[in-house]
Design an enzyme around this catalytic site. Structure first.
Site, short mmCIF file in Angstrom:
data_model
loop_
_atom_site.label_atom_id
_atom_site.label_comp_id
_atom_site.label_asym_id
_atom_site.label_seq_id
_atom_site.Cartn_x
_atom_site.Cartn_y
_atom_site.Cartn_z
N THR A 25 0.61 -1.12 0.02
CA THR A 25 0.10 0.08 0.09
C THR A 25 0.81 1.27 0.11
OG1 THR A 25 -0.03 -0.08 2.21
CG2 THR A 25 -1.84 -1.14 1.28
N TYR A 57 4.00 5.30 5.38
CA TYR A 57 3.03 5.52 4.33
C TYR A 57 2.12 6.45 4.82
CZ TYR A 57 5.23 1.11 3.25
OH TYR A 57 6.02 0.01 2.91
N SER A 129 12.46 -5.33 8.78
CA SER A 129 12.53 -4.58 7.45
C SER A 129 13.71 -3.91 7.06
CB SER A 129 11.37 -3.87 7.18
OG SER A 129 11.10 -3.40 5.49
N GLN A 153 11.47 -7.98 5.63
CA GLN A 153 10.82 -7.51 4.53
C GLN A 153 11.90 -6.83 3.83
OE1 GLN A 153 7.68 -4.20 3.34
NE2 GLN A 153 6.72 -5.86 4.60
N TYR A 179 9.57 -6.78 -1.42
CA TYR A 179 9.07 -5.72 -1.96
C TYR A 179 9.60 -5.34 -3.18
CZ TYR A 179 12.20 -2.39 0.29
OH TYR A 179 13.48 -1.78 0.67
N LEU A 182 8.18 -6.06 -8.83
CA LEU A 182 7.85 -5.90 -10.05
C LEU A 182 8.97 -4.54 -10.70
CD1 LEU A 182 4.36 -6.02 -10.15
CD2 LEU A 182 5.98 -7.67 -10.33
N SER A 184 10.56 -0.87 -9.99
CA SER A 184 9.81 0.38 -9.43
C SER A 184 10.00 1.51 -10.53
CB SER A 184 10.09 0.84 -8.22
OG SER A 184 9.59 1.76 -7.77
#
Length: 286
Positions: A25, A57, A129, A153, A179, A182, A184
């Site tokens: 998100t 975030y 993370s 993460q 994360y 794909l 960025s």
């Protein structure tokens, strides 16, 4: 494949269950908070049951509201959702001037505070993370450690496949969560500029054509077959649905070897503003 199928899960070292495919998100500031809230609701409708957010975030209110709406309308139960967050600045030790303090002692002190949260029933599982293997060892070797981290993460994709860190984590029963799977968009303000667009890689696109899949689906499938949990992020309904359709095809060993060959140690997220910090995580190879 029925898009409401149950996503395969992994049993964490503390006994809790985490779906291997999660919905990310994080979003640039120009993305409306209402867009994030709507996307989370869409993701839940599609079948995602692992939702990832963070204090940083600045959208946890909207993410929480989306989950509550889906609980109240009977789509799911709260216990069906594995919700991940990362603590904010109030959990991180700082000096009198507000500078972050994260030496060995402070990392362990912060971990002790998180252990207290788990003892109080405020969290189910504890993870980290962006930790390299040495930072993980600081916690794992901590005297009187109560709860070792169950996951780590990190940025992980075809151009940065984290094979050494993955091996380290597997050997210690720590699940690697990827994360930026794909890649960025290099136009985003926090991404290192002039990096290639992963989804346009000709090798990846050729394999996608071979399987009749999108490059994104192949990139996600590659990580899942390595035993990596993945976070897929999009605010497009088409892509949210597409990214979920990754459990009804298999990459061959030859396909996996080909994709392994794309690794080039390339980071999209380097957080250069912290490069002088003694615990900047990317000075280590893994």
């Amino acid at each position: 494949m029925n898009q409401m199928m149950k996503v395969p899960s992994v049993k964490l070292s503390d006994g809790h269950i985490m779906p291997l495919l999660g919905f990310g998100t994080s979003a640039p500031s120009q993305v409306l908070k209402s867009t994030v809230e709507a996307a989370v609701q869409m993701a839940i409708d599609v079948g995602y049951r692992h939702i990832d957010s963070a204090y940083l975030y600045a959208n946890e209110e909207q993410v929480g509201r989306a989950i509550r709406k889906k609980v109240s309308d009977g789509t799911l139960r709260r216990e069906d959702v594995f919700y991940t967050s990362k603590p904010g600045k109030e959990m991180i030790p700082r000096d009198a001037q507000g500078q972050v303090l994260l030496d060995t002692v402070d990392i362990c002190a912060t971990w002790e505070a998180l252990e207290e949260c788990k003892d109080a029933g405020l969290v189910r599982s504890l993870g980290v993370s962006n930790f390299n293997h040495r930072q993980l060892e600081l916690i794992l070797n901590k005297p009187q450690l109560k709860y070792p981290p169950v996951c780590n993460q990190v940025e992980c994709h075809l151009y940065l496949n984290q094979h050494r860190l993955l091996g380290f984590c597997k050997a210690r029963d720590i699940v690697l969560i990827a994360y930026a799977v794909l890649g960025s968009d290099p136009e985003k303000q926090w991404v290192t500029k002039d990096n290639p667009r992963l989804l346009e890689d000709p090798v990846l696109r050729a394999l996608a054509g071979k399987h009749g899949r999108s490059p994104a689906q192949v990139a996600l499938r590659y990580q899942l077959q390595r035993g990596v949990a993945v976070l897929a992020k999009s605010f497009s309904e088409k892509r949210i649905r597409e990214n979920f359709q990754v459990f009804d095809f298999q990459l061959s060993p030859e396909d996996m070897e080909t994709l392994d060959g794309l690794n080039r140690g390339l980071r999209y997220f380097r957080n250069l503003e912290f490069v002088q910090h003694p615990n900047y995580p990317y000075t280590e190879e893994y």
